[in-house]
Design a protein around this motif. Sequence first.
Motif, short mmCIF file in Angstrom:
data_model
loop_
_atom_site.label_atom_id
_atom_site.label_comp_id
_atom_site.label_asym_id
_atom_site.label_seq_id
_atom_site.Cartn_x
_atom_site.Cartn_y
_atom_site.Cartn_z
N LEU A 181 -11.83 -35.58 -43.25
CA LEU A 181 -12.43 -34.69 -42.26
C LEU A 181 -13.77 -35.22 -41.79
N ASP A 182 -14.06 -35.01 -40.53
CA ASP A 182 -15.39 -35.35 -40.00
C ASP A 182 -15.62 -34.51 -38.76
N ILE A 183 -16.89 -34.39 -38.37
CA ILE A 183 -17.17 -33.70 -37.11
C ILE A 183 -17.19 -34.70 -35.95
N ASN A 184 -17.16 -35.98 -36.31
CA ASN A 184 -17.19 -37.04 -35.30
C ASN A 184 -15.75 -37.47 -35.00
N CYS B 259 -29.28 -50.51 -44.55
CA CYS B 259 -29.64 -50.66 -45.97
C CYS B 259 -28.96 -49.63 -46.86
N LEU B 260 -28.33 -48.63 -46.25
CA LEU B 260 -27.55 -47.68 -47.05
C LEU B 260 -26.12 -48.21 -47.18
N LYS B 261 -25.71 -48.94 -46.14
CA LYS B 261 -24.30 -49.33 -46.03
C LYS B 261 -23.73 -50.02 -47.27
N ALA C 158 -18.66 -36.87 -48.75
CA ALA C 158 -19.32 -38.09 -48.28
C ALA C 158 -20.05 -37.83 -46.97
N ILE C 159 -20.75 -36.69 -46.95
CA ILE C 159 -21.43 -36.27 -45.71
C ILE C 159 -22.85 -36.84 -45.67
N LEU C 160 -23.28 -37.13 -44.46
CA LEU C 160 -24.71 -37.43 -44.28
C LEU C 160 -25.14 -36.91 -42.92
N LEU C 161 -26.22 -36.16 -42.91
CA LEU C 161 -26.78 -35.70 -41.64
C LEU C 161 -27.80 -36.74 -41.19
N PRO C 162 -27.92 -36.96 -39.89
CA PRO C 162 -28.89 -37.95 -39.43
C PRO C 162 -30.32 -37.53 -39.78
N ALA D 297 -22.59 -37.17 -51.98
CA ALA D 297 -23.80 -36.80 -51.22
C ALA D 297 -24.87 -36.15 -52.09
N ILE D 298 -24.71 -36.24 -53.39
CA ILE D 298 -25.67 -35.60 -54.31
C ILE D 298 -27.10 -36.13 -54.12
N ASP D 299 -27.21 -37.38 -53.69
CA ASP D 299 -28.57 -37.92 -53.53
C ASP D 299 -29.30 -37.24 -52.37
P1 NAD Z 1 -22.60 -42.20 -42.99
O1 NAD Z 1 -23.70 -41.81 -42.06
O2 NAD Z 1 -21.94 -43.53 -42.82
O3 NAD Z 1 -21.45 -41.11 -42.93
C1 NAD Z 1 -21.69 -39.74 -43.01
C2 NAD Z 1 -20.58 -39.04 -42.26
O4 NAD Z 1 -20.73 -37.62 -42.49
C3 NAD Z 1 -20.65 -39.26 -40.74
O5 NAD Z 1 -19.42 -39.80 -40.28
C4 NAD Z 1 -20.91 -37.86 -40.20
O6 NAD Z 1 -20.30 -37.64 -38.93
C5 NAD Z 1 -20.27 -37.01 -41.29
N1 NAD Z 1 -20.64 -35.61 -41.28
C6 NAD Z 1 -21.82 -35.03 -40.98
N2 NAD Z 1 -21.71 -33.70 -41.06
C7 NAD Z 1 -20.42 -33.44 -41.42
C8 NAD Z 1 -19.68 -32.25 -41.66
N3 NAD Z 1 -20.22 -31.04 -41.53
N4 NAD Z 1 -18.38 -32.37 -42.03
C9 NAD Z 1 -17.80 -33.57 -42.15
N5 NAD Z 1 -18.44 -34.73 -41.92
C10 NAD Z 1 -19.74 -34.65 -41.56
O7 NAD Z 1 -23.19 -42.01 -44.47
P2 NAD Z 1 -22.66 -42.74 -45.77
O8 NAD Z 1 -23.34 -44.04 -45.89
O9 NAD Z 1 -21.18 -42.68 -45.80
O10 NAD Z 1 -23.27 -41.80 -46.92
C11 NAD Z 1 -22.69 -40.55 -47.23
C12 NAD Z 1 -23.49 -39.88 -48.34
O11 NAD Z 1 -23.32 -40.60 -49.55
C13 NAD Z 1 -25.00 -39.84 -48.10
O12 NAD Z 1 -25.52 -38.61 -48.54
C14 NAD Z 1 -25.52 -40.95 -48.96
O13 NAD Z 1 -26.87 -40.78 -49.31
C15 NAD Z 1 -24.60 -40.79 -50.14
N6 NAD Z 1 -24.57 -41.93 -51.07
C16 NAD Z 1 -24.59 -41.62 -52.38
C17 NAD Z 1 -24.50 -42.61 -53.32
C18 NAD Z 1 -24.47 -42.23 -54.78
O14 NAD Z 1 -24.62 -43.09 -55.63
N7 NAD Z 1 -24.25 -40.98 -55.11
C19 NAD Z 1 -24.45 -43.96 -52.93
C20 NAD Z 1 -24.41 -44.26 -51.56
C21 NAD Z 1 -24.47 -43.22 -50.63
#
Ligand code: NAD
Length: 364
Positions: free
Chosen positions: A197-200, A129-131, A238-242, A269-271
């Motif tokens: 960049l990513d840690i994955n 639902c975030l996708k 564009a980071i998200l922690l689980p 990632a402001i949200d």
């Molecule tokens: P996602 O889970 O698909 O991707 C997040 C990625 O961040 C993952 O690949 C993860 O491995 C990586 N990550 C974690 N720690 C990291 C680090 N230290 N360095 C680099 N990468 C790291 O999440 P997503 O759907 O892509 O969402 C990303 C962010 O965007 C979330 O915070 C989400 O809430 C936010 N978001 C904001 C808006 C907005 O309107 N501002 C809209 C949608 C999503």
Amino acid sequence: MIIGTVKEIKNNEFRVGLTPSSVKEYVHHGHQVLVEQNAGMNSGFSNEDYEFAGGTILKTAAEVWEKSEMIVKVKEPLQPEYGYFREGLIIYTYLHLAADEALTKALIDAKTQAIAYETIRLDDGSLPCLKPMSEVAGRLSAIQGAKYLEKPQGGSGIFISGVPGVDRAKVGIIGAGVVGENALKMLVGLGADVTILDINLNKLTYLDDIYGNRIKTLYSSNDNVERVVKASDLIISAILLPGGAKAPKLIKRAYYKDMKPGSVIVDVAIDQGGSTEVSKATYHDDPIYEVDGIIHYSVANMPGAVPKTSTTALNNTTLKYGLMIADYGLDIAIGRSNALKLGVNVYHGQCTCEGVCEAFDLPY
Ligand code: NAD
């Protein structure tokens, strides 16, 4: 079940929780749907569209909140809506509670059942639902970033694509998830010089397979983040922690003095609290602020700018879980779906989302 949707009251938020097509589906399953008058107008849906789908239009938000057993929204409830919380009411929406202590407390105190779209998680770790909103935000982040690099917008004046004989803009994307991948797709199309960049490492391998040497991939160590931030014209975070935890502050203010003046940080990632030490949420009507010569764009509801696309994309994924709750009731629904269970952030007055509990030192 009686399901309701109301007009969003967040600044410049034009999406709506239910499309007429979703309303039709709930009605087909034997439920009643209440819709606040004009709630869907900004997403292109008239009151007649909802009535035709079998919904009932009510004049005020108060009537919808009070008569509904489940409220389906888009954004987190704001302070004026807290008064509608009550024991047993189900709220199904984006919540981002780890960044909002007041809302967390209000939901717990009222014993309202709160299900967050963003923490519904499938077994493979993906967030269905975030996708769709991440797809929209990721694509928009490239467009907004390119725009705010323009001089009249306060940026350094570099053109994202360059032209023959002149450098392209350097872009760093931190996080290669859904937002990062979608930003990448746009930026490669625009011709930018992108490092992601990513840690994955699996994600980086996948992107390397697709884009080859048209992009650069880097492991997201602090050192690499610092180097990329300092070298880039545009950074997209564009980071998200689980588990719904707060975003780490990877972009240090100390780096700013070595960045090019007028560089732009789009803090998607402001949200989840944002990725810089100076992060603060902004709104579509005043989306940027400047710190030490660096432009920050940090709109927490980016997809709200394109509601016609976003509302439908959101409903495509939220409908399924909403129907489960309506058909079985919340308790049975979360027994049947582990993904939905992970979406429950507040349950009978208890915080049930690990990241949120950690953020506010609440028992889990
Ligand atoms: P996602 O889970 O698909 O991707 C997040 C990625 O961040 C993952 O690949 C993860 O491995 C990586 N990550 C974690 N720690 C990291 C680090 N230290 N360095 C680099 N990468 C790291 O999440 P997503 O759907 O892509 O969402 C990303 C962010 O965007 C979330 O915070 C989400 O809430 C936010 N978001 C904001 C808006 C907005 O309107 N501002 C809209 C949608 C999503």
